[in-house]
Scaffold this active site. Structure first.
Site, mmCIF file in Angstrom:
data_model
loop_
_atom_site.group_PDB
_atom_site.id
_atom_site.type_symbol
_atom_site.label_atom_id
_atom_site.label_comp_id
_atom_site.label_asym_id
_atom_site.label_seq_id
_atom_site.Cartn_x
_atom_site.Cartn_y
_atom_site.Cartn_z
ATOM 1 N N HIS A 80 18.620 16.799 18.323
ATOM 2 C CA HIS A 80 19.413 15.804 19.057
ATOM 3 C C HIS A 80 20.187 16.440 20.213
ATOM 4 C CE1 HIS A 80 19.496 13.201 15.133
ATOM 5 N NE2 HIS A 80 18.286 13.330 15.647
ATOM 6 N N HIS A 265 14.197 6.284 18.648
ATOM 7 C CA HIS A 265 14.720 7.544 18.128
ATOM 8 C C HIS A 265 13.588 8.553 17.935
ATOM 9 C CE1 HIS A 265 17.498 10.282 16.178
ATOM 10 N NE2 HIS A 265 16.501 10.547 15.340
ATOM 11 N N ASP A 269 13.470 12.299 19.444
ATOM 12 C CA ASP A 269 13.111 13.515 18.711
ATOM 13 C C ASP A 269 12.038 14.316 19.450
ATOM 14 O OD1 ASP A 269 14.884 13.235 16.609
ATOM 15 O OD2 ASP A 269 13.443 12.256 15.282
ATOM 16 N N HIS A 292 8.799 15.749 13.058
ATOM 17 C CA HIS A 292 9.194 17.066 13.553
ATOM 18 C C HIS A 292 8.094 18.111 13.364
ATOM 19 C CE1 HIS A 292 13.215 15.774 14.462
ATOM 20 N NE2 HIS A 292 13.399 15.338 13.213
ATOM 21 N N HIS A 369 5.340 14.024 57.447
ATOM 22 C CA HIS A 369 4.644 14.125 56.138
ATOM 23 C C HIS A 369 5.577 14.727 55.089
ATOM 24 C CE1 HIS A 369 1.417 15.116 53.244
ATOM 25 N NE2 HIS A 369 0.699 14.236 53.899
#
Length: 477
Positions: A80, A265, A269, A292, A369
């Site tokens: 996290h 979530h 992860d 994981h 460019h």
């Protein structure tokens, strides 16, 4: 413009309990120098050992990603925090902890993101060293029913599908189309667990710091014994009656931030676990039923691909003395400003040559460019390759001023990444065969920071020009 590496303007500190160890940890995240990446330091251990956020340093992935090194440093539940750093574009940070585990907080990355925003982000001088996906990379774990795929893309994108075969969760999808979406769309998405899984984790002693406030706890069955309810209540410091009154749904009526928060979530992860590749990624990651263990396995595949590219990429000494400088190059080639695209030659042999072009904002082609987004045209990269190859041929002719080379054919050309102001282009041209009847066939490769940016096969014809034509050309330049 090339994107700069980033670090924190100043340090921030966060304290909290680790989800699995139950230990209280004080964590301070500091700015770090260029090319440092993310490194953890255990200040509570003798010698304050460190461990880098690297897929090769993962020691287990039981309900989280744990890093360890031979010097005794272990850090649990890193994903996290790493997701927050990566998702906010941070390239370099030193993370000091006085305990074994990153605080779980509310089970998301939001508090870490808020802390990063509170101290600010600063650009560094070095350019971000992206890992650019050039081909499709696949991974499958049949036992876990996990499939992962990485495909080339100009942005870092992730697409996730989760399916727990539960009537409560069902099948969910989530997509991040660019990294800038991470803060608002994904950082506040909390970890989730089924109550039946939680019972198993409690029995295994894996959630000593767990609480119904740091995860979304889903209830899709009420088949629990009185003994199991008693054990859960004791583990989370709750009254037994709270758990006995639970029905099918979300424990304690926690309100979801998004209808598909569990899938989001899982995407969070992946951001954290793939930070273990050690570089920012340019590509699209697609994952079905990820976890994981498989995230880390995929990170190792990508990291091995980076190692392979680094081994195969030629190493150039840009500080070496020039074999030919701009004066000698001008004697061999008819090109002049603004179309002379080789600054120096640093290596030359019978069948190969290496040239260098320093790309600056002063190049005329950047005016159109593109305005506000300068990119060197691919055709000019090929032209610079051809000029470099021309020098190899002209250096072997006694009177190069009497000859010039003309394009005949271009084949198998590929452009792999942008070339922008500030880049140093290195061209390697190698003969594919001997010169026959004035025809030359070469393999051309262009590199920036030892990463290939373009390649192709070039064929040219050597022709003799009259001296008066060359003299007229020199006076007109």
């Amino acid at each position: 413009m090339a994107e700069k590496q980033k670090t924190l303007k100043s340090s921030f500190t966060i304290e909290g309990v680790g989800l699995h160890t139950g230990k209280h940890t004080k964590m301070t995240v500091h700015p770090a120098p260029e090319d440092h990446w993310y490194v953890f330091k255990r200040t509570d251990l003798d010698g304050q050992p460190t461990v880098k956020a690297d897929a090769d340093n993962v020691i287990h992935t039981r309900r989280g990603t744990t890093l360890g090194s031979s010097n005794g440093a272990e850090v649990h539940t890193t994903e996290h925090l790493l997701a927050a750093l990566y998702g906010m574009g941070i390239d370099n940070a030193m993370i000091e902890l006085d305990g074994p585990e990153v605080p779980i907080l509310d089970g998301s990355s939001k508090m870490y993101v808020d802390a990063i925003e509170s101290v600010g982000i600063v650009d560094q001088q070095a350019i971000k060293d992206f890992f650019v996906l050039k081909e499709n990379i696949t991974f499958e774990d049949p036992e876990r029913e996990v499939e992962m795929l990485a495909v080339p893309s100009p942005d870092y994108r992730i697409t996730v599908m989760v399916d727990y075969r539960s009537p409560l969760l069902g099948t969910q999808h989530a997509s991040m189309y660019k990294l800038s979406e991470f803060k608002d769309e994904f950082s506040r998405c909390r970890t989730f667990v089924f109550l039946r899984e939680l019972m198993q984790l409690v029995n295994a002693g894996l959630v000593k710091g767990g609480d119904v406030d740091n995860a979304i706890v889903m209830v899709d069955t009420l088949d629990f014994s009185d003994e199991e309810i008693e054990r859960l209540a004791a583990a989370f410091g709750r009254d037994r009656s709270e758990l006995q009154s639970v029905g099918i749904g979300i424990l304690n009526n926690v309100k979801l931030n998004f209808q598909n928060e569990p899938a989001r979530h899982k995407l969070l992860d992946i951001v954290g676990d793939l930070a273990l590749v050690g570089k920012p990624i340019q590509g699209h990651i697609l994952a079905a039923r990820p976890g994981h263990t498989t995230n880390v396995a995929f990170a190792k595949i990508l990291k091995d691909l980076i190692k392979k590219e680094q081994r195969s990429a030629p190493q150039f000494d840009l500080n070496a003395d020039s074999i030919f400088g701009i004066t000698e190059i001008s004697d061999m080639l008819p090109h002049r400003y603004p179309f002379l695209l080789v600054d120096k030659i640093i290596e030359i042999g019978e069948d190969h040559v290496v040239g260098v072009k320093n790309v600056t904002m002063n190049e005329e082609f950047f005016q159109g460019h593109f305005p506000g987004n300068p990119v060197m045209p691919g055709v000019l990269q090929i032209e610079a390759m051809a000029q470099t190859g021309g020098i190899l041929i002209m250096s072997q002719i006694e009177d190069p001023w009497n000859y010039e080379t003309l394009f005949v054919k271009i084949d198998k050309v590929k452009f792999k990444r942008k070339v922008v102001p500030g880049d140093t282009l290195v061209f390697k041209l190698s003969l594919l065969g001997p010169v026959r009847r004035g025809m030359v066939n070469m393999k051309g490769e262009a590199y920036v920071r030892n990463q290939m940016v373009s390649e192709g096969e070039l064929m040219a014809q050597i022709i003799k020009v009259r001296n008066d034509e060359r003299v007229k050309s020199e006076h007109s330049s």
